[in-house]
Design a protein around this motif. Structure first.
Motif, PDB file in Angstrom:
ATOM      1  N   THR A   5       2.533 -41.726  48.610  1.00 22.37           N
ATOM      2  CA  THR A   5       1.388 -42.108  49.431  1.00 22.37           C
ATOM      3  C   THR A   5       1.341 -41.267  50.702  1.00 22.37           C
ATOM      4  OG1 THR A   5       1.703 -44.344  48.611  1.00 22.37           O
ATOM      5  CG2 THR A   5       0.221 -44.066  50.481  1.00 22.37           C
ATOM      6  N   ALA A  11       6.753 -44.462  45.391  1.00 17.89           N
ATOM      7  CA  ALA A  11       5.353 -44.788  45.666  1.00 17.89           C
ATOM      8  C   ALA A  11       5.030 -44.545  47.140  1.00 17.89           C
ATOM      9  CB  ALA A  11       5.054 -46.223  45.278  1.00 17.89           C
ATOM     10  N   ALA A  12       5.947 -44.968  48.025  1.00  9.41           N
ATOM     11  CA  ALA A  12       5.688 -44.812  49.460  1.00  9.41           C
ATOM     12  C   ALA A  12       5.630 -43.341  49.847  1.00  9.41           C
ATOM     13  CB  ALA A  12       6.763 -45.540  50.271  1.00  9.41           C
ATOM     14  N   PHE A  30      -0.689 -46.115  46.510  1.00  6.77           N
ATOM     15  CA  PHE A  30       0.543 -46.902  46.463  1.00  6.77           C
ATOM     16  C   PHE A  30       0.570 -47.810  45.236  1.00  6.77           C
ATOM     17  CE2 PHE A  30       3.409 -50.362  47.700  1.00  6.77           C
ATOM     18  CZ  PHE A  30       4.523 -49.614  48.021  1.00  6.77           C
TER      19      PHE A  30
END
Lengths: 366, 588
Positions: free
Chosen positions: B72, B68-69, B209
């Motif tokens: 992003t 997710a990071a 995110f």
């Protein structure tokens, strides 16, 4: 520091801004058509014209957002037409002020100084000085959105003046204000200009603003400057019908030049009568002309006592004056404005009247 | 705005049907889920203990955060230049770019993931290129890199759209003003434009995110069996742990708690109202945005806190001056390359899917060597595909009608009335968009199953409506707000009753907006996969479910045919929306 320095004035003998045969085309559209203009240091010049006449394009070229298709632009005898906006050192007040919403008033005004790499301790006093000039020193920590329209306008002005540009450009800066506020700011601007003696180029379509504030007015139409002169010259000796109608109220009567001598002339109107007017420059006898009569220069008398006769078709009370709509016998119309003063007779619709004027107040247009 | 509807009932009451739907299909199932996670276990906390002590689950949680990071970060780096390009382009170019972003945004994520499976696969273009260059084919598929690329590509619109909407509200004359005041192009960008886009940056970061955490379709299809994310484990567990130990429920709750914590942290920095239908709360929306802008960190970048100031003096200004020395083109070039790459990531999977559907090759080589309509014929002759198509269309239509009625009423209730607690109501309405669908899906399953709604069309319609409702309500509320209330008042003065005024004046004017909302609702349902996974039961099949099963079982060109059907539908929807907004503009 913001006051006029005589040193700077003598430095730029000649013109503060000079446009030489400037042309700007967008595709096949000619926005600015062969415009030449000299603006003296300290002068307040207004570019006046209807929308689409090219005045804002001229301003954009002086500021550096547009490059002329041909011709040159000089600021203080330095050619600038290929220079980036940030290198020109002009001030610009946008119509919507373009204040940075994320910065405080002080940060907005300090921005140009920061961009010039001034040390922080020098920025603050200069910002305060510029803000006091527009009486907003106490608003420094606020965000622009917290100010009224008039205050925002003054912040924009302070921001444009803080780095002491030799030329200040203003693009319809009063457009977003309401009428009453506009009157106030107009007079403030005139006073400000007198106290700082910066050259100002002001763009507007509002003839009132142009007449009140300017040293000189350049009237524009279809990308060209069609007349340059003092407000009085523009108002009283417009070069053509377009200018006469654009600046101030007017009535036009058509006729032919009948007789001319040094001070005055006689016009034979198409409707028959022969009337007196101010002597025109270089118009041959017999040529068709327009007689320009400004409403406030006309007097209403009893029938047959004036130069022309007519019937009052409408009378409107305006407070400081009466505005009469007069139908002449041949059907053409005249506007007459008469001051609201004791001793002047009021007329009502339907009244027969005579109309009179001083020959020197009637202008002949070719 | 004072209430201008002199109805006998309060217009705020119109939100009740929407609230009922959300309460019964969203809030109640979540509460039940939470309860079951404790009550079904031998000891209340046994399940949580097991999750938090098993390396498999902890590893998956870590992986989830990592993916997710990075997704992003990737979508910010690619999305910002793209949004900027959109903002400063001529209207024609801007429209083209917007289409290139919006079309992938609406095309089902399953279809786009399918495109990536081909691109990254053994017979795909990347593998072939590497074969030409190195003599060795390279299969990126089923690697963490593939998951990462797919996630960035699929989440990118969620970064670009909020960024662009913030940028679109920035007056470009501010940049001119900065230039004439002495700022170089780089300085004008860094001191004026960038700080003003900060709300959009934060909104995009939070949005991507949050979606990334709950993501499982793309990681599952593009990743390996060992590198699974947490949401995938939940789905797998749901189909294997048939017993009632509450373990699946506990896993969902863990993900829910993680989501909520992330949400709480991000709501301190990001203007979340703006992200999820902030424009629903009509009044004071701009005021609130103002306040948010003012409270954002970094807002005082100009002469802000001392540390920021000296940092700027030490690092920022020398950097800007260095940038100024470079030719403008050299600075702009990398930005345009990134924007171009963003477009490539967004749109190539779709093009690939279209091309494959016309290809002869059963192994899905790209580019295809021979063109054929064979797969379309086969699709039309395969009973199970047609059945799935009919089911999907039917469920989609029912969902559209249902949500337009319920969402339309809610929109009126939100726009046309002022009452306390409206903000809470709005958060409830957009709740289904925030909570990962895996969690909600499981929760709904446990509530629907005893009611016999699993494997039924009504069950699917109810669940799909939950996803479509926020979109419909936001669209219709925006429409209502653009509507000039004075027209309705005029109708009232002219003798119309409130309902007559609404029917004869308001409804005709906002009807284009209703059409658009209905289309979005249909599309949402037509593409819906996650809820359906839990709710279709044994016999009922929707198109995305069939796709999903085939994607796991075997890749066939039929999948490309389904993709094309889906893409055509999206194009029609976007076209209709475009025509409708244009005609509305002429009305204005």
């Amino acid at each position: 520091m913001l006051a006029a320095s005589s040193e700077r004035d003598s430095d730029t003998h000649g013109e503060a801004v000079r446009l030489d045969r400037v042309v700007k085309r967008f595709g096949s559209f000619v926005a600015v058509d062969d415009v030449s203009l000299d603006i003296a240091p300290g002068q307040f010049l207004t570019l006046l014209g209807p929308s689409g006449s090219g005045k804002t394009t001229i301003l954009s070229m002086i500021a550096g957002f547009e490059t002329p298709t041909s011709g040159t632009i000089e600021i203080g005898r330095r050619r600038v037409d290929t220079l980036n906006p940030e290198k020109r050192g002009v001030g610009l007040v946008f119509q919507n002020y373009a204040l940075f919403p994320h910065m405080t008033v002080a940060q907005n005004v300090g921005f140009p100084l920061r961009m010039r790499g001034l040390p922080r301790r020098e920025i603050e006093p200069q910002v305060l000085r510029a803000l006091s000039l527009v009486q907003l020193a106490d608003q420094a920590p606020k965000k622009p959105a917290q100010l009224s329209g008039g205050q925002q306008q003054r912040v924009a002005l302070a921001r444009a003046l803080v780095y002491e540009p030799t030329v200040l450009l203003m693009d319809e800066p009063l457009g977003a204000l309401d009428r009453r506020l506009r009157e106030v700011v107009k007079l403030e601007l005139v006073q400000l200009h007198r106290s700082i003696a910066t050259t100002i180029i002001y763009v507007t379509h509002d003839q009132d603003e142009a007449l009140t504030m300017s040293d000189r007015i350049a009237v524009m139409r279809s990308g060209r400057i069609i007349q340059v002169g003092t407000p009085r010259q523009i108002y009283e000796q417009p070069h053509d019908e377009f200018i006469a109608e654009f600046v101030g109220e007017s009535s036009l009567l058509s006729g032919r030049l009948h007789e001319v001598d040094r001070a005055r002339c006689r016009i034979k109107l198409d409707s028959g009568p022969i009337v007196d007017a101010q002597s025109p420059r270089a118009i041959p006898r017999g040529q068709p002309v327009q007689l320009l009569l400004r409403p406030e220069k006309l007097r209403l008398l009893a029938p047959h006592e004036g130069r022309l006769d007519g019937t009052v078709s409408d009378a409107i009370f305006l407070g400081d004056s009466m505005r009469y709509d007069i139908a002449l016998n041949d059907g053409s119309r005249l506007l007459v404005r008469q001051h609201n003063r004791a001793g002047l007779r009021d007329f009502a619709p339907g009244d027969l009247v005579g109309i009179d004027w001083d020959a020197a107040d009637a202008t002949v247009l070719a | 705005m004072p209430p201008h509807w002199r109805l006998r009932f309060h217009p705020g009451l119109l939100v009740i049907p929407a609230l009922l739907l959300i309460g019964l299909v969203f809030a109640w199932p979540l509460v039940r889920l939470m309860w079951r996670s404790f009550s079904e276990a031998e000891q209340p906390l046994a399940n949580f203990q097991r999750i938090l002590t098993t390396p498999l689950y902890l590893g998956a949680l870590g992986r989830t955060f990592g993916y997710a990071a990075l997704a992003t970060l990737g979508s910010l780096v690619l999305g910002y230049p793209l949004a900027y390009r959109m903002r400063i382009s001529r209207p024609a170019v801007r429209t083209a770019i917007i289409l290139l972003v919006v079309i992938p945004f609406f095309v089902a994520l399953l279809v786009r993931t399918f495109g990536w499976m081909i691109i990254l696969g053994r017979t795909g273009p990347i593998s072939r290129l590497s074969e030409v260059l190195t003599g060795q084919p390279t299969t990126l598929l089923y690697t963490p890199l593939a998951v990462q690329i797919g996630m960035v590509a699929i989440l990118l619109p969620f970064m670009v759209l909020p960024l662009y909407s913030v940028m679109a509200s920035i007056d470009l004359r501010l940049l001119r003003a900065a230039r004439v005041l002495g700022a170089s192009p780089a300085a004008a960008f860094l001191t004026v434009f960038l700080p003003l886009t900060l709300p959009g940056i934060l909104a995009g970061i939070v949005l991507v995110f949050m979606l990334g955490i709950g993501f499982f379709v793309t990681p599952d299809l593009l990743g390996s069996n060992r590198g699974q994310v947490f949401a995938t484990l939940i789905v797998k567990a749901q189909s294997t742990f048939s017993g009632s130990s509450g373990f699946v429920e506990a896993m969902a709750i863990v993900l829910l708690i993680v989501t909520i914590i992330t949400l709480m942290i991000s709501s301190r920095v990001a203007p979340l109202q703006q992200v999820w239908g902030g424009n629903l709360g009509e009044q004071g929306a701009t005021r609130r945005r103002q306040a948010e802008v003012e409270h954002l960190p970094g807002r005082q970048s100009v002469t802000g806190p001392r540390i920021v100031r000296s940092l700027a003096d030490v690092a920022l200004w020398p950097a800007i001056r260095a940038l100024d020395k470079l030719p403008n083109r050299l600075v702009a070039l990398p930005a345009w390359l990134l924007a171009g790459l963003a477009i490539v990531l967004l749109d190539t999977p779709i093009l690939v899917a279209i091309a494959i559907s016309f290809g002869e090759d059963i192994f899905l080589s790209f580019p295809p060597t021979e063109l054929t309509l064979r797969w379309y014929q086969e699709f039309a002759q395969t009973r199970s595909w047609i059945d799935a198509l009919v089911t999907s269309v039917g469920v989609g239509l029912l969902t559209a009608v249902f949500t337009v009625i319920v969402g339309g009423m809610a929109a009126i209730g939100l726009v046309r009335a002022e009452y306390p607690g409206k903000d809470v109501l709005i958060s409830l309405l957009v709740g289904p968009m925030i909570i990962p669908q895996v969690i909600t899906g499981i929760a709904i399953y446990y509530v629907f199953f005893p009611l016999g709604l699993v494997g039924s069309v009504p069950g699917l319609v109810l669940a799909h409506s939950l996803v479509a409702l926020p979109i419909v309500t936001i669209t219709m509320a925006a429409n209502l707000r653009n509507f000039d209330v004075r027209l309705e008042r005029t109708a009232r003065v002219l003798g119309a009753s409130p309902l007559q005024a609404f029917r004869h004046v308001t409804l005709p004017i906002i009807s284009p907006g209703i059409v658009v909302a209905a289309f979005f609702a249909f599309l949402t349902s037509f593409d819906e996969l996650v809820f359906s996974l839990f709710l279709v039961g044994v016999r009922l099949r929707t198109l995305p479910i069939r796709l999903w099963e085939d994607l796991h079982f075997k890749l066939s060109p039929m999948l490309a045919v389904v993709s094309v059907i889906e893409i055509v539908l999206v194009l029609v929807a976007v076209g209709v929306a475009g025509i409708v907004t244009r005609s509305r503009r002429t009305v204005d």
